[in-house]
Enzyme design. Structure first.
Site, PDB file in Angstrom:
ATOM      1  N   ASP A  20       0.847  -1.188   0.000  1.00 49.39           N
ATOM      2  CA  ASP A  20       0.000   0.000   0.000  1.00 49.39           C
ATOM      3  C   ASP A  20       0.887   1.244   0.000  1.00 49.39           C
ATOM      4  OD1 ASP A  20      -1.941   1.948   0.414  1.00 49.39           O
ATOM      5  OD2 ASP A  20      -2.032   1.577   2.573  1.00 49.39           O
ATOM      6  N   ASN A  22      -0.498   4.567  -0.215  1.00 50.94           N
ATOM      7  CA  ASN A  22      -1.182   5.811   0.168  1.00 50.94           C
ATOM      8  C   ASN A  22      -1.890   5.738   1.518  1.00 50.94           C
ATOM      9  OD1 ASN A  22      -3.355   4.193  -0.441  1.00 50.94           O
ATOM     10  ND2 ASN A  22      -4.052   5.397  -2.196  1.00 50.94           N
ATOM     11  N   ASP A  24      -4.331   3.793   2.651  1.00 48.03           N
ATOM     12  CA  ASP A  24      -5.740   3.415   2.759  1.00 48.03           C
ATOM     13  C   ASP A  24      -5.920   1.952   3.150  1.00 48.03           C
ATOM     14  OD1 ASP A  24      -5.089   2.089   0.432  1.00 48.03           O
ATOM     15  OD2 ASP A  24      -6.653   3.019  -0.805  1.00 48.03           O
ATOM     16  N   ASP A  28      -1.672  -1.273  -4.000  1.00 53.84           N
ATOM     17  CA  ASP A  28      -1.986  -0.542  -5.224  1.00 53.84           C
ATOM     18  C   ASP A  28      -0.831  -0.643  -6.217  1.00 53.84           C
ATOM     19  OD1 ASP A  28      -0.092   1.292  -4.096  1.00 53.84           O
ATOM     20  OD2 ASP A  28      -1.727   2.290  -3.017  1.00 53.84           O
ATOM     21  N   ASP A 199      -9.456 -15.900 -16.418  1.00 54.84           N
ATOM     22  CA  ASP A 199     -10.216 -16.422 -15.288  1.00 54.84           C
ATOM     23  C   ASP A 199     -11.329 -17.356 -15.791  1.00 54.84           C
ATOM     24  OD1 ASP A 199     -10.852 -16.171 -12.334  1.00 54.84           O
ATOM     25  OD2 ASP A 199     -12.759 -15.482 -13.166  1.00 54.84           O
ATOM     26  N   GLU A 264      -7.300 -20.539 -16.601  1.00 59.97           N
ATOM     27  CA  GLU A 264      -7.668 -21.234 -15.356  1.00 59.97           C
ATOM     28  C   GLU A 264      -8.824 -22.185 -15.657  1.00 59.97           C
ATOM     29  OE1 GLU A 264      -9.477 -20.213 -10.916  1.00 59.97           O
ATOM     30  OE2 GLU A 264     -10.223 -19.195 -12.708  1.00 59.97           O
TER      31      GLU A 264
END
Length: 543
Positions: A20, A22, A24, A28, A199, A264
């Site tokens: 992370d 930032n 939060d 990211d 996916d 997958e």
């Protein structure tokens, strides 16, 4: 251009949990960029990014509301471009999830489709009338529990969702849907992406006649937590029409030299068969993986049977073997009953995965030897876990943040409140701690990956298994005039193995292994790699 993906190593980044930047509490793209040096230090060939596109996050990004925008949780398209640029500068390819069997119910396509039965996108999703008694059109079930059909009041019809009700299935029988999805793929390829992890690649098509699924012939003693596991999904997925669609995907990728695809395959009954089928020849997918090695099974017979079955019959398909990912309990926890030392098990799993024939999928944190985190009910975010707790605790335990520095709050993942907790056991295995320890699991992974690159036999060579009794797994990887014999003790007890036709010297990455004459002694979860003249290695088991 060389087929870099064939025998390549793909490192899965789960962006929410990597780094992370930032505060939060959610990982990211800038955080991934900041940590690219760690990935590069491993010596992998490629990064697979789990979903980063716009989403309400009902299923952690696997419910897409805009395929051509990065979700602000993760950054921006500019951040994506920088990530591609920086990764390429480090010699690392980047692929990303394409979740196109279904969308979010917040996607504009579904919003329009759900308005009426006669608009321009009315058949972009799988709609069906109710039975005369108001029940759904057939008995298909959702992976996340309950019926796979949800009533929509405005259309006065049911729509199909193989997963959450907020994840309606696209109708791939509609050519307009296929073209729209191809356009999405073009968008990312034009930005420099090196391919896709597809996916639920066998879920694209459903039986057009909406025939009900039969019951599963045998449960084989399996305790059923989810009724989905009681059906044979003959009509709700894995349909023959999928082949023509996959040819279109490959034709698109072939327009972008050096790109690749990893499918997958989710099918407990036919997973390996579909892997072979979907990758056969040069007109379908480059690689597929199934859940065969993502289970608790840990035996020589299991590993041998799956690899031999895949390469039997002379087909030209290619597998991507994985032991862990974002959907299953981490293998360090699944296979713990077969070990006495976590360090020994982690090294053995790494060596096994990196010496089998095929490409390799590594899941973030695997290089640290992370176990499944013990997540409390009140900490859950996964809808599957919430639905089936406590028998199935969901997938949060394998998705917890990467521990970077043990002495920092949340192990350096964030300076805010993490979306999932960093447990103490994980923090103790931090990257910083293991970087400083030459004997750490992290440094063992680096050594194995570097060593593997020096042996062409391990990238694309043939594989031949030796007949050994449990718990010994032994095989030969062959290429050119030099073979490598690989021997594994898949147990917590020492074992001795008789050798012939090999050079009486262990490759340096061998672990818990000793040679005395032609007898190899393997300690708990020990393994040995030995060179041999082509075609001469022999292995036999002795208790």
């Amino acid at each position: 251009m060389t087929e870099w993906w064939r025998g390549g190593v793909i490192y899965q980044v789960y962006p929410r949990s990597f780094q992370d930047s930032n505060g939060d509490g959610i990982g990211d793209l800038p955080g991934i960029i900041d940590r690219l040096d760690h990935i590069a230090s491993l010596g992998v060939d490629c990064i697979w990014l789990s979903p980063i596109t716009m989403s309400p996050q009902a299923d952690m990004g696997y419910d897409v509301s805009d395929y051509m925008q990065v979700d602000p949780l993760f950054g921006s398209l500019r951040d994506f471009d920088v990530l591609i640029e920086r990764a390429h500068a480090l010699g690392i390819k980047v692929i990303m999830d394409q979740v196109v069997s279904h969308t979010s119910d917040q996607h504009p396509w579904f919003q329009e489709s759900s308005l009426a039965q006669n608009n321009s996108r009315s058949d972009w999703y799988v709609w069906a009338d109710a039975n005369p008694d108001g029940t759904p059109p057939n008995n298909w079930l959702s992976v996340f529990g309950g019926s796979a059909w949800e009533w929509h009041t405005a259309r006065k019809q049911y729509y199909l969702h193989n997963f959450l009700a907020s994840q309606p299935d696209l109708n791939f029988h509609n050519r307009a849907v296929q073209e729209a999805v191809l356009q999405v793929m073009r968008f990312w390829l034009d930005r420099g992406l090196d391919g896709f992890r597809l996916d639920t690649v066998n879920y694209y098509f459903h039986d057009a006649g909406l025939r009900s699924n039969p019951p599963l012939a045998e449960l084989n003693g399996k305790a059923v937590t989810n009724p989905y596991d009681m059906q044979s999904h003959r009509y709700s997925k894995s349909q023959p029409e999928n082949m023509d669609w996959l040819r279109q995907v490959r034709a698109l990728l072939d327009q972008y030299p050096g790109t690749t695809s990893v499918g997958e395959v989710g099918d407990d009954e036919r997973g390996l068969e579909l892997m072979k089928t979907y990758t056969s020849g040069s007109e379908l997918l480059h690689m597929c993986y199934s859940f065969d090695f993502l289970s608790p099974k840990f035996s020589a017979a299991h590993f041998r049977s799956k690899v031999e079955a895949f390469f039997s019959g002379g087909e030209t398909g290619w597998p991507c073997w994985s032991f862990s990912n974002h959907d299953v309990i981490r293998h360090m926890s699944r296979w713990a009953p077969h070990s006495v030392s976590a360090a020994d098990l982690s090294r053995q799993a790494a060596a096994l995965g990196l010496t089998l024939k095929g490409s390799v999928g590594l899941y973030q944190g695997e290089e640290l030897g992370l176990h499944e985190a013990d997540i409390l009910y009140e900490e859950l975010t996964d809808p599957r876990g919430k639905r089936f707790w406590p028998e199935d605790k969901g997938r949060d335990g394998c998705r917890t943040p990467i521990p970077w520095q043990a002495n920092l709050p949340h192990a350096g993942f964030t300076n805010g409140t993490p979306w999932l907790p960093v447990k103490h056991a994980a923090a103790a295995l931090s990257v910083e701690t293991q970087n400083a320890d030459p004997n750490s699991t992290l440094n063992a992974y680096r050594a194995l990956l570097a060593w593997r690159k020096t042996h062409p036999a391990l990238l694309t060579g043939d594989i031949t298994f030796f007949d050994c009794d449990e718990p010994v797994l032994a095989y030969c990887r062959s290429a050119g005039n030099k073979d490598l014999v690989c021997v594994f003790n898949l147990s917590a007890e020492p074992r001795s193995v008789a050798l012939s036709g090999v050079d009486l010297a262990l490759e340096p990455i061998s672990h818990n292994a000793e040679l005395s004459g032609d007898t190899l002694t393997l300690g708990p979860n020990g393994f040995a790699i030995l060179p041999a003249p082509a075609g001469e290695g022999k292995v036999s088991y002795s208790a």
